[in-house]
Design a protein around this motif. Structure first.
Motif, mmCIF file in Angstrom:
data_model
loop_
_atom_site.group_PDB
_atom_site.id
_atom_site.type_symbol
_atom_site.label_atom_id
_atom_site.label_comp_id
_atom_site.label_asym_id
_atom_site.label_seq_id
_atom_site.Cartn_x
_atom_site.Cartn_y
_atom_site.Cartn_z
ATOM 1 N N ARG A 275 -6.003 0.118 15.283
ATOM 2 C CA ARG A 275 -6.074 1.061 14.159
ATOM 3 C C ARG A 275 -6.756 2.317 14.671
ATOM 4 N NH1 ARG A 275 -10.127 -1.410 11.195
ATOM 5 N NH2 ARG A 275 -9.815 -0.107 9.367
ATOM 6 N N CYS A 276 -6.260 3.473 14.244
ATOM 7 C CA CYS A 276 -6.935 4.690 14.712
ATOM 8 C C CYS A 276 -8.368 4.682 14.200
ATOM 9 C CB CYS A 276 -6.177 5.933 14.265
ATOM 10 S SG CYS A 276 -6.055 6.103 12.502
ATOM 11 N N THR A 277 -8.604 4.028 13.067
ATOM 12 C CA THR A 277 -9.941 3.992 12.472
ATOM 13 C C THR A 277 -10.811 2.859 13.027
ATOM 14 O OG1 THR A 277 -8.894 2.723 10.720
ATOM 15 C CG2 THR A 277 -9.370 5.021 10.223
ATOM 16 N N GLU B 198 2.045 4.971 7.586
ATOM 17 C CA GLU B 198 1.585 6.291 8.039
ATOM 18 C C GLU B 198 2.730 7.291 8.105
ATOM 19 O OE1 GLU B 198 -1.501 6.644 10.913
ATOM 20 O OE2 GLU B 198 -2.661 6.142 9.147
ATOM 21 N N ASN C 88 1.544 1.641 14.992
ATOM 22 C CA ASN C 88 0.644 0.639 14.411
ATOM 23 C C ASN C 88 0.773 0.534 12.883
ATOM 24 O OD1 ASN C 88 -0.518 3.133 14.084
ATOM 25 N ND2 ASN C 88 -2.580 2.506 14.613
ATOM 26 N N TYR C 89 1.183 1.642 12.249
ATOM 27 C CA TYR C 89 1.482 1.639 10.808
ATOM 28 C C TYR C 89 2.815 2.368 10.639
ATOM 29 C CZ TYR C 89 -3.266 0.185 9.605
ATOM 30 O OH TYR C 89 -4.438 -0.509 9.488
ATOM 31 N N GLN D 236 -12.648 2.997 7.928
ATOM 32 C CA GLN D 236 -11.312 2.754 7.389
ATOM 33 C C GLN D 236 -10.770 4.013 6.733
ATOM 34 O OE1 GLN D 236 -12.543 -0.439 4.663
ATOM 35 N NE2 GLN D 236 -11.927 0.888 2.960
ATOM 36 N N ARG D 237 -9.462 4.002 6.539
ATOM 37 C CA ARG D 237 -8.823 5.152 5.902
ATOM 38 C C ARG D 237 -8.943 5.087 4.380
ATOM 39 N NH1 ARG D 237 -2.924 7.799 6.941
ATOM 40 N NH2 ARG D 237 -2.803 8.934 4.998
ATOM 41 N N GLY D 238 -8.743 3.898 3.840
ATOM 42 C CA GLY D 238 -8.661 3.733 2.394
ATOM 43 C C GLY D 238 -9.994 3.860 1.690
ATOM 44 N N ARG E 184 0.839 -1.203 0.000
ATOM 45 C CA ARG E 184 0.000 0.000 0.000
ATOM 46 C C ARG E 184 0.878 1.259 0.000
ATOM 47 N NH1 ARG E 184 -4.381 1.090 4.850
ATOM 48 N NH2 ARG E 184 -5.047 3.156 4.218
HETATM 49 O O1 G3H Z 1 -4.363 3.789 12.320
HETATM 50 C C1 G3H Z 1 -4.918 4.404 11.404
HETATM 51 C C2 G3H Z 1 -4.754 3.950 9.993
HETATM 52 O O2 G3H Z 1 -4.625 5.020 9.105
HETATM 53 C C3 G3H Z 1 -5.883 3.103 9.590
HETATM 54 O O3 G3H Z 1 -5.842 2.800 8.257
HETATM 55 O O4 G3H Z 1 -8.228 2.179 8.156
HETATM 56 O O5 G3H Z 1 -6.723 1.659 6.300
HETATM 57 O O6 G3H Z 1 -6.511 0.436 8.455
HETATM 58 P P1 G3H Z 1 -6.882 1.687 7.771
#
Ligand code: G3H
Length: 541
Positions: free
Chosen positions: A319-321, A193, A188-189, A477-479, A141
């Motif tokens: 995940r923050c999301t 990130e 976490n990323y 989600q972020r994506g 990614r």
């Molecule tokens: O921790 C935050 C990330 O940006 C989450 O990304 O929703 O694609 O897992 P994601």
């Protein structure tokens, strides 16, 4: 076998790890990148342990992965000074380099990154316990993000490769870099990130000081040479060590123009306040969130359960999301809980290299204790763990705990757990989750589950002015990364998407003149003879 026995049985001897996934010899990283040189550190080092425990002759032990430098204020100052010199008030080789040349540097870097894929992915897995499959996805990614950013920067350049004539004034409007960027990513990323800020910051012509997160450091090591070789000296510099020691003096110097930070609002506030001239500092912040899932009466239970499991427990809920609290209407509360618990029981726990593993060890040393405290507190106030073996721990492994019914007196109602604890609130009146979102300190995303369009439309309209993404019958989600990623309140500052990130690391800048014949001649000559890097009608093909 009870859950405790099952968790203990997951631990293995290091010899049992398939050869291609083994951690190998401990990595002693003494080098750090400053001013185009890999400098050797001879001072104190920080040991790095994996969250993975092995069975050894003397009991269970975490695997030592290596160590990295604990730099001091002096090395941090060297890194900052190198970035300041490379920017040179906007006259350095990098900020004035034509965009096509900057893209070539980035392409060279991307190729080197691809050459190091297997070692980066493997170390990502070992350092933070992410499953090998997810570590690989994070790598891929990130590479895709770099390629998309290169395309987006070309588009941006094409759109500004022209003059505008308005009310007798001729102007060319372009985006110019902001200066020195301090990039700090989350554990976490740690790859993705960090690079979603670092890459656009570089492509827009800024210079960078980059500090990897506390966990997820060694995986960046193979890229130090790649940064050194692909970019002019001083454009990318790294610092390692205790934030108080290395970050405070950088910010206190006033020479950082942009803070790109993904982490907690508490830490971001400490860091930004150290800057002596706050109006000079731009902040791009991705902070904590407490995204709710709202499961309404008309929800399709199969979909809601599947998406809530993915949303709350992918990468162990780190995940923050992630969905960090679920509100379930009382009419479907019992069947939802039953199916949700059953689905959690089906999730595969194990070691990160195992195929199809879903739940893995947690990298933060005290995390399992913290989560256990949240569970204890909720139980004290009347909730119970409804899934089999929920909350059982074994070293760094915490089996997910589904807590219900959760009420406002419990810590987990408000605190961002960032881990495998799933609080479920039973509601009768839709005002309950709506008020929750309105009162929350966070405002990143929400997931709505239901089929009744009157209810979904009403909730959606209420939520779009409270959070920044409303997901319907889908987890948060972020994506995809072309979508804007941001938040309200304490959840974020600035917007990150492939194209937005290019904007936040640059500023619109105009060269303008009154349209007299003599001024037109000057503009024409500068453009025709390619005398300026800024004033140009070159069109990237
Ligand atoms: O921790 C935050 C990330 O940006 C989450 O990304 O929703 O694609 O897992 P994601």
């Amino acid at each position: 076998m009870n859950m405790n026995e099952r968790l203990v049985s997951m631990l293995c001897d290091e010899q049992d790890v398939p050869e291609s996934y083994r951690a190998g010899r401990a990595v002693v990283q003494r080098e750090y990148l400053v001013d185009g040189e890999l400098r050797e550190w001879t001072g104190p080092m920080q040991d790095v342990y994996s969250p993975v425990f092995f069975v050894t002759g003397s009991g269970h032990a975490a695997r030592l992965l290596g160590s990295y430098p604990l730099l001091t204020e002096a090395e941090a100052a060297d890194a900052l000074n190198a970035a300041v010199r490379a920017y040179d008030n906007g006259t350095g080789a990098w900020p004035t380099m034509p965009i096509e040349a900057r893209i070539r540097c980035m392409e060279q870097f991307t190729q080197s990154m691809l050459d190091e894929k297997s070692s980066i992915v493997n170390m990502l897995m070992w350092e933070i316990g992410k499953s090998h499959r997810d570590a690989e996805l994070e790598f891929d990614r990130t590479v895709e993000y770099i390629r998309d950013t290169i395309d987006a920067v070309k588009d941006l350049d094409r759109a500004s490769a022209r003059f505008t004539i308005e009310k007798g004034i001729i102007g060319q409007i372009r985006r110019a870099p902001l200066g020195v960027v301090l990039c700090m990513g989350p554990y976490n990323y740690p790859l993705n990130e960090t690079y979603t800020t670092l890459i656009p910051a570089l492509l827009m012509g800024n210079t960078v000081v980059f500090k990897p997160p506390r966990m997820g450091v060694l995986l960046h090591r193979p890229l130090l040479k790649a940064f050194r070789d692909a970019f002019p000296r001083g454009v990318v510099n790294t610092v390692y060590g205790d934030g108080q020691t290395v970050i405070s003096p950088l910010m206190g110097s006033g020479a950082v123009n942009v803070l790109a930070f993904i982490g907690s609002s508490r830490v971001s506030n400490i860091i930004r306040r150290q800057h002596p001239r706050l109006n000079r500092l731009r902040c791009i912040l991705g902070l904590e969130a407490k995204n709710p899932g709202i499961v309404t009466e008309s929800a399709d239970l199969d979909t809601a359960v599947q998406e809530c499991v993915l949303g709350s427990l992918s990468f162990n809920g780190q995940r923050c999301t992630a969905l960090k609290i679920l509100f379930v209407h009382s009419s479907i509360y019992e069947p939802f809980l039953e199916r949700f618990s059953a689905a959690v029981t089906q999730l595969r726990s194990g070691m990160p290299w195992e195929p199809d593993v879903f739940l893995t060890p947690l990298p933060e040393t005290a995390k399992a204790d913290y989560l256990a405290e949240l569970v204890k507190d909720a139980e004290k106030h009347g909730a119970r763990v409804v899934n089999e073996g929920g909350g059982v721990t074994c070293h760094t492994f915490f089996h997910p705990a589904v807590l219900a019914p959760v009420t406002p007196h419990m810590r987990v109602y408000e605190e961002e757990q960032l881990g495998p604890v799933v609080p479920v609130v039973r509601y009768d009146d839709i005002v309950t989750p709506l008020q929750y979102v309105a009162d929350s300190n966070y405002g990143q995303q929400v997931s709505l589950f239901g089929r009744d369009t009157d209810t979904i439309a009403m909730l959606m309209d209420a939520m779009v002015n409270q959070v920044c993404r409303v997901n319907i019958n889908s987890q948060c989600q972020r994506g995809p990364d072309s979508f804007p990623f941001t938040g309200r309140k304490d959840s974020a500052e600035g917007t990150l998407s492939v194209s937005d990130a290019l904007r936040v690391f640059s500023i619109r800048t105009v060269v303008a003149t009154k349209g007299t014949d003599s001024n037109k001649r000057i503009l024409r000559e500068i453009v025709q003879d390619r005398k300026s890097a800024f004033l140009s009608t070159d069109f990237i093909l």
